[in-house]
Design an enzyme around this catalytic site. Structure first.
Site, PDB file in Angstrom:
ATOM      1  N   LYS A  34       0.844  -1.203   0.000  1.00 42.89           N
ATOM      2  CA  LYS A  34       0.000   0.000   0.000  1.00 42.89           C
ATOM      3  C   LYS A  34       0.882   1.258   0.000  1.00 42.89           C
ATOM      4  CE  LYS A  34      -0.161  -0.153   5.039  1.00 42.89           C
ATOM      5  NZ  LYS A  34      -0.904  -0.617   6.216  1.00 42.89           N
ATOM      6  N   ARG A 132     -10.540  -0.225  15.208  1.00 45.64           N
ATOM      7  CA  ARG A 132     -10.527   0.517  13.943  1.00 45.64           C
ATOM      8  C   ARG A 132     -11.423  -0.257  12.981  1.00 45.64           C
ATOM      9  NH1 ARG A 132      -4.755   1.444  11.042  1.00 45.64           N
ATOM     10  NH2 ARG A 132      -5.250  -0.665  10.369  1.00 45.64           N
ATOM     11  N   TYR A 263      13.193  31.027   6.851  1.00 43.06           N
ATOM     12  CA  TYR A 263      12.012  31.665   7.446  1.00 43.06           C
ATOM     13  C   TYR A 263      12.143  31.754   8.965  1.00 43.06           C
ATOM     14  CZ  TYR A 263       9.609  31.111   2.971  1.00 43.06           C
ATOM     15  OH  TYR A 263       9.243  31.201   1.663  1.00 43.06           O
ATOM     16  N   MET A 311       9.359  24.860   1.460  1.00 39.81           N
ATOM     17  CA  MET A 311       8.508  23.992   0.635  1.00 39.81           C
ATOM     18  C   MET A 311       9.324  23.122  -0.328  1.00 39.81           C
ATOM     19  SD  MET A 311       5.281  24.956  -1.828  1.00 39.81           S
ATOM     20  CE  MET A 311       4.349  25.740  -0.532  1.00 39.81           C
TER      21      MET A 311
HETATM   22  C1  LIG Z   1      -0.184  -1.642   6.824  1.00 38.14           C
HETATM   23  C2  LIG Z   1      -0.772  -2.925   7.250  1.00 38.14           C
HETATM   24  C3  LIG Z   1       0.041  -4.027   7.542  1.00 38.14           C
HETATM   25  C4  LIG Z   1       1.544  -3.962   7.581  1.00 38.14           C
HETATM   26  O1  LIG Z   1       1.949  -3.410   8.816  1.00 38.14           O
HETATM   27  P1  LIG Z   1       3.497  -3.330   9.160  1.00 38.14           P
HETATM   28  O2  LIG Z   1       3.531  -2.846  10.566  1.00 38.14           O
HETATM   29  O3  LIG Z   1       4.075  -2.329   8.230  1.00 38.14           O
HETATM   30  O4  LIG Z   1       4.046  -4.681   8.959  1.00 38.14           O
HETATM   31  C5  LIG Z   1      -0.571  -5.234   7.795  1.00 38.14           C
HETATM   32  N1  LIG Z   1      -1.919  -5.345   7.791  1.00 38.14           N
HETATM   33  C6  LIG Z   1      -2.727  -4.298   7.565  1.00 38.14           C
HETATM   34  C7  LIG Z   1      -4.186  -4.486   7.592  1.00 38.14           C
HETATM   35  C8  LIG Z   1      -2.185  -3.052   7.285  1.00 38.14           C
HETATM   36  O5  LIG Z   1      -2.999  -2.016   7.058  1.00 38.14           O
END
Ligand SMILES: *Cc1c(COP(=O)(O)O)cnc(C)c1O
Length: 367
Positions: A34, A132, A263, A311
Site C-alpha cells: 500500500k 478501527r 524563514y 517547501m
Molecule cells: C499496513 C498494514 C500491515 C503492515 O503493517 P506493518 O507494521 O508495516 O508490517 C498489515 N496489515 C494491515 C491491515 C495493514 O494495514
C-alpha cells in the site's frame, strides 16, 4: 550528476528482508505494498516481493489494486479499505479480494458479483481489539446469522494488532483470544476460510503463534523496525533498509558568523561557514519540523540542517572548510549517512512516515 532529488531503492535489500522473514516462519508471506509500497514504488516492489517468495499482495485502496492488475500482476491480492460506492464490480472482475466488516458491505459486494455472474472473494475482518476496522463482536454475531445467505466466497478471516510492536503487551494475547473465539463461531456457522491472518511485521517477528497461514509483511520488508524503542533497529533484527535519498546542492555559498538562515531566522550560523541549499523541501516529503539532529552527508562528512525546512528546499551547514560545489550530490539518509530512524526521531515521527511521505514527484531509481 544526478537529478534534483532521487529516491534510491535497493530491491536486493527487499528480497533479502523477505527471505529473512520467510526463514523464521512456516507461514506464507503477503507483501504489503500500500501507499506506493511505503514510498518505494508499487510495481517494482510488488514484482520483487513475488520473485522473493511472497505469495500474496495486500493494499489499502482499490486504486492501488487496479494499478497492480494493470501492470499485469496476477498474484492473489487483497484490498482492505474499500468504502461503499467504490467500483466493486471492477475489483471482482480483476480477481481482487475484498475485505468485509459490515452487512452493508456484504450486500453491496454480493450485488456487484450477481450482476457479473461471479462469486466475489472476501476476507472477513474481525475487530479483536484494535478499535478501527472490522466487525465488533456484536456485529459479528449478527452477521453470522445471515452470512450463509450471501453469495460470497469466504476466503479469509483476519484481524489487525494494535500493539504487536511492544512484544510483551498482554493486549496482543487478548486480541488473539478474541479472534480465535470468533473463528470458532465462524466455523460453527459452517464457514471455513482457507486463509487466517493476523500478523503484521511486528507479530511476524515476535509472535509465532499468530502467524497462522500467512503474515502480512509491511515495514520489515522495507528493512525497518516496527518500533525501534521496543524492538531495536532494523539492522539489529537482521534487516537491510531499502531506501536512501539523495539530492543536489542547488547552491553552495560562504557566509559570515551570525547569518540568520531561512524563514523566521530560527537558524543562525555560529561561525563563518559554508551553506548548502538542498533541492528538497516539505512538498517532497521532508518534514518541516525536522531538527538539526540530522541533515545530509557529503563525502562522508555530516552537515546538519540549519533553519526551517521550506517547501522545495532546506539549508545545511557544510562547515567552514567544505569543498562542496554547486550541483554536488548529497545523501539525506541511507548507508554511510544518517539513518531513516534518525530522521524519524529528528522529525518527532516514525520511520513508516519518513519513507511513505516522500512525494511521488521525486523519481525512484532501482538498483
Ligand atoms: C499496513 C498494514 C500491515 C503492515 O503493517 P506493518 O507494521 O508495516 O508490517 C498489515 N496489515 C494491515 C491491515 C495493514 O494495514
Amino acid at each position: 550528476m544526478g537529478q534534483r532529488a532521487e529516491v534510491h531503492v535497493d530491491l536486493g535489500a527487499i528480497a533479502s528482508n523477505i527471505k529473512k522473514i520467510r526463514g523464521n516462519t512456516e507461514a506464507e508471506v503477503l507483501a504489503v505494498v500500500k501507499a506506493n509500497a511505503y514510498g518505494h514504488g508499487l510495481i517494482p516492489v510488488a514484482n520483487c516481493a513475488l520473485e522473493s517468495g511472497a505469495t500474496w499482495l495486500g493494499v489499502a485502496l482499490l486504486e492501488e489494486a487496479f494499478a497492480l492488475r494493470e501492470a499485469g500482476i496476477s498474484a492473489p491480492l487483497i484490498a482492505w479499505l474499500t468504502p461503499l460506492g467504490e467500483d466493486f464490480s471492477r475489483a471482482i472482475e480483476l480477481n481482487i479480494d475484498l475485505s468485509l466488516a459490515s452487512i452493508d458491505h456484504a450486500r453491496a459486494i454480493e450485488s456487484a458479483g450477481k450482476s457479473l455472474g461471479k462469486k466475489p472473494r472476501v476476507h472477513i475482518e474481525f475487530d479483536s481489539g484494535m478499535g478501527r476496522g472490522g466487525f465488533t463482536e456484536e456485529d459479528f454475531t449478527e452477521f453470522l446469522e445471515v452470512a450463509n445467505t450471501f453469495e460470497l466466497d469466504y476466503i479469509g478471516f483476519w484481524t489487525h494488532f494494535a500493539r504487536a510492536d511492544e512484544p510483551e503487551r498482554p493486549e496482543t494475547d487478548s486480541q488473539i483470544t478474541h479472534f480465535d473465539a470468533a473463528l470458532a463461531q465462524l466455523k460453527s456457522a459452517g464457514i471455513n476460510p482457507q486463509l487466517v491472518h493476523l500478523a503484521n511485521s511486528a507479530a511476524a517477528q515476535t509472535r509465532i503463534g499468530a502467524h497462522r497461514n500467512i503474515v502480512r509483511l509491511g515495514i520489515s520488508m522495507y528493512g525497518l523496525s516496527p518500533d525501534v524503542t521496543s524492538m531495536g533497529s532494523g539492522e539489529s533484527l537482521g534487516l537491510i533498509p531499502a531506501m536512501s535519498v539523495v539530492a543536489t546542492l542547488a547552491l553552495v555559498k560562504k557566509v559570515k558568523a551570525g547569518t540568520p538562515v531561512g524563514y523566521g531566522g530560527v537558524g543562525v550560523t555560529s561561525v563563518d561557514t559554508t551553506l548548502g541549499i538542498v533541492a528538497m523541501g516539505y512538498s517532497d516529503g521532508i518534514p518541516r519540523n525536522t531538527s538539526s539532529a540530522v541533515g545530509v552527508t557529503f563525502h562522508g562528512v555530516k552537515a546538519p540542517i540549519i533553519g526551517r525546512v521550506s517547501m522545495d528546499q532546506f539549508v545545511v551547514d557544510l562547515g567552514p572548510g567544505s569543498e562542496a560545489k554547486n550541483g554536488d550530490q548529497v545523501l539525506l539518509f541511507g548507508a554511510g549517512g544518517y539513518s531513516i530512524d534518525e530522521w524519524a526521531e529528528a522529525s518527532k515521527t516514525i520511520n513508516y512516515e519518513i519513507v511513505t511521505r516522500i512525494a511521488s514527484r521525486v523519481p525512484r531509481i532501482y538498483g
